[in-house]
Design a protein around this motif. Structure first.
Motif, PDB file in Angstrom:
ATOM      1  N   UNK A  18       0.839  -1.205   0.000  1.00  0.00           N
ATOM      2  CA  UNK A  18       0.000   0.000   0.000  1.00  0.00           C
ATOM      3  C   UNK A  18       0.876   1.259   0.000  1.00  0.00           C
ATOM      4  N   UNK A 100     -18.627  -4.325   1.171  1.00  0.00           N
ATOM      5  CA  UNK A 100     -17.298  -3.749   1.335  1.00  0.00           C
ATOM      6  C   UNK A 100     -16.328  -4.300   0.294  1.00  0.00           C
ATOM      7  N   UNK A 101     -16.378  -5.623   0.109  1.00  0.00           N
ATOM      8  CA  UNK A 101     -15.403  -6.266  -0.766  1.00  0.00           C
ATOM      9  C   UNK A 101     -15.717  -6.055  -2.240  1.00  0.00           C
ATOM     10  N   UNK A 105     -14.270  -1.998  -2.647  1.00  0.00           N
ATOM     11  CA  UNK A 105     -13.006  -2.268  -2.073  1.00  0.00           C
ATOM     12  C   UNK A 105     -12.005  -3.074  -2.838  1.00  0.00           C
ATOM     13  N   UNK A 106     -12.049  -4.361  -2.592  1.00  0.00           N
ATOM     14  CA  UNK A 106     -10.925  -5.169  -3.052  1.00  0.00           C
ATOM     15  C   UNK A 106     -10.835  -5.211  -4.570  1.00  0.00           C
ATOM     16  N   UNK A 111      -9.229   4.124  -3.828  1.00  0.00           N
ATOM     17  CA  UNK A 111      -8.511   4.784  -2.745  1.00  0.00           C
ATOM     18  C   UNK A 111      -6.999   4.723  -2.973  1.00  0.00           C
ATOM     19  N   UNK A 112      -6.552   3.599  -3.490  1.00  0.00           N
ATOM     20  CA  UNK A 112      -5.126   3.413  -3.646  1.00  0.00           C
ATOM     21  C   UNK A 112      -4.715   3.225  -5.104  1.00  0.00           C
ATOM     22  N   UNK A 118      -7.995  -9.822  -6.019  1.00  0.00           N
ATOM     23  CA  UNK A 118      -8.857 -10.618  -5.151  1.00  0.00           C
ATOM     24  C   UNK A 118     -10.300 -10.464  -5.611  1.00  0.00           C
ATOM     25  N   UNK A 183     -10.439 -16.605   6.429  1.00  0.00           N
ATOM     26  CA  UNK A 183     -10.538 -15.414   7.274  1.00  0.00           C
ATOM     27  C   UNK A 183     -11.797 -15.589   8.109  1.00  0.00           C
TER      28      UNK A 183
ATOM     29  N   UNK B 164     -14.138   5.472   3.669  1.00  0.00           N
ATOM     30  CA  UNK B 164     -12.744   5.871   3.840  1.00  0.00           C
ATOM     31  C   UNK B 164     -12.562   7.398   3.849  1.00  0.00           C
ATOM     32  N   UNK B 185     -12.428   0.542  10.957  1.00  0.00           N
ATOM     33  CA  UNK B 185     -12.727  -0.378   9.867  1.00  0.00           C
ATOM     34  C   UNK B 185     -12.537   0.270   8.501  1.00  0.00           C
ATOM     35  N   UNK B 186     -12.274   1.548   8.459  1.00  0.00           N
ATOM     36  CA  UNK B 186     -12.087   2.222   7.170  1.00  0.00           C
ATOM     37  C   UNK B 186     -10.666   1.943   6.655  1.00  0.00           C
ATOM     38  N   UNK B 187     -10.515   1.776   5.351  1.00  0.00           N
ATOM     39  CA  UNK B 187      -9.209   1.390   4.807  1.00  0.00           C
ATOM     40  C   UNK B 187      -8.257   2.561   4.629  1.00  0.00           C
ATOM     41  N   UNK B 188      -8.049   3.314   5.693  1.00  0.00           N
ATOM     42  CA  UNK B 188      -7.090   4.417   5.671  1.00  0.00           C
ATOM     43  C   UNK B 188      -6.348   4.454   6.993  1.00  0.00           C
ATOM     44  N   UNK B 189      -5.130   4.971   6.939  1.00  0.00           N
ATOM     45  CA  UNK B 189      -4.351   5.182   8.150  1.00  0.00           C
ATOM     46  C   UNK B 189      -4.800   6.488   8.787  1.00  0.00           C
ATOM     47  N   UNK B 202      -8.575  -4.176   8.725  1.00  0.00           N
ATOM     48  CA  UNK B 202      -8.570  -3.844   7.312  1.00  0.00           C
ATOM     49  C   UNK B 202      -8.707  -5.130   6.515  1.00  0.00           C
ATOM     50  N   UNK B 203      -9.892  -5.330   5.964  1.00  0.00           N
ATOM     51  CA  UNK B 203     -10.174  -6.555   5.219  1.00  0.00           C
ATOM     52  C   UNK B 203      -9.229  -6.758   4.057  1.00  0.00           C
ATOM     53  N   UNK B 204      -8.902  -5.670   3.381  1.00  0.00           N
ATOM     54  CA  UNK B 204      -8.030  -5.797   2.218  1.00  0.00           C
ATOM     55  C   UNK B 204      -6.661  -6.320   2.637  1.00  0.00           C
TER      56      UNK B 204
END
Lengths: 215, 215
Positions: A18, A100-101, A105-106, A111-112, A118, A183, B164, B185-189, B202-204
């Motif tokens: 990440x 979420x997935x 998300x995945x 975001x990234x 996946x 998981x 996020x 639970x949000x995918x951010x630091x 973080x599920x991802x």
């Protein structure tokens, strides 16, 4: 080829990925262990030590080539090719995880900036009112068909989101079907053969450990 | 009084508590580090080492008194008294978490025979169609009232289940309101002051690290 990698190191790899994706997005060509450490909250020494498990990624005093490191990390994590994921339990939690997935998300993470590989391709439940329907194109099967669908879809990872009392039976089915990793969201310890890797997300344990910091 | 405890050790404490509650339920009076190790999947040496951070719980060669150890672990974890928890974000994920935390889980956990003291007392959202309603008696407030309700309810821990892009703003509000710990639970630091403890689910990252084991 590789030494046996400690699970804590494996768990940090996606974080490095990440970080390096963030540097790539900001068009950095090279990144140092110091910068990776700052991003991830680890020491530069820890970053370098973690990477030694996988070989040489960079040169002393020069740092890591961002594109090369990103590709290496994806290959190490086996997400440079598609990985199929199944979801067992489509109640409140299962539905939230699917949302979420799949949606946010995945599969394609804006975001990234990096769609990873996946793919949640199937869900399973016992509720006849939802079995046979789909969620945004993902089919929901009866859990009795787990083994068949795991083989058909090439599912390698199962997310377990069933009530605690059913989780062990599901895990046993997964192991028998040849699933490689689980998981587990159910609040029980699962007994599976050593070749199946289990990570456990347990809200109660998380909250209890955070309670320590409330004094 | 106590040494600074590594976070990894703190995170194992709830697991020891769960183990010792299981031994209590099975009416064991004494438990050894070997038995605790077998239950938790850790070595007996690790169990003993972890406990040394908190003082003397047992005697060499005799083991730990189950009731005493259980009470000690509850006190260490600050769950011998009520701890109030808030939930920010009442979409799919927030609702699933509420279901899990309120109905089936933390407040009165039949699975392990031990009602613990984590109480989810308030949720927050921005959706006017749910603000002002309640979920099984738990009121849902507008997130603008976070600081006020945190003080009124004595909330120490916040679970963040928002998209996020909103997570940092929520975390900042939490820190300003004096929240001690965040489960994100949000995918951010999240950037928060050092005195606020953040655990990140973080599920991802979880799925990516599991993908490593799919080869």
């Amino acid at each position: 080829m590789m030494k046996r990698i400690p699970d804590v190191v494996v768990r940090r790899m996606p974080l490095y990925l990440r970080a390096v994706e963030d540097f790539a997005r900001r068009e950095h060509e090279v990144v140092s262990s110091q910068e990776l450490g700052d991003w991830t909250g680890l020491t530069p020494a820890q970053v370098r030590k973690d990477f030694t498990f996988f070989g040489e990624f960079g040169k002393q005093g020069i740092g890591y080539n961002v594109k090369f490191l990103r590709q290496q990390l994806r290959e190490i994590l086996r997400i440079s090719e598609n990985v199929h994921v199944g979801l067992v339990g489509f109640g409140n939690l299962g539905r939230a995880l699917a949302h979420y997935l799949i949606d946010s998300h995945v599969t394609d993470n804006p975001e990234f900036g990096s769609p990873d590989k996946l793919r949640v391709t199937a869900a399973f439940d016992v509720d006849e009112s939802i079995v046979g329907t789909d969620y945004r194109g993902m089919p929901i099967f009866h859990v009795d068909r787990l083994s068949e669908i795991v083989h058909e879809h090439g599912i390698k990872i199962i997310v377990i989101a069933v009530p605690a009392r059913h989780a062990q039976a599901v895990a046993t089915k997964c192991a028998e079907a040849g699933v490689k990793a689980i998981l587990n969201f159910a609040p029980v310890t699962l007994n599976v053969p050593d070749e199946v890797k289990v990570h456990h997300t347990d809200l109660t344990l998380e909250l209890q450990s955070l309670a320590f910091y409330t004094a």
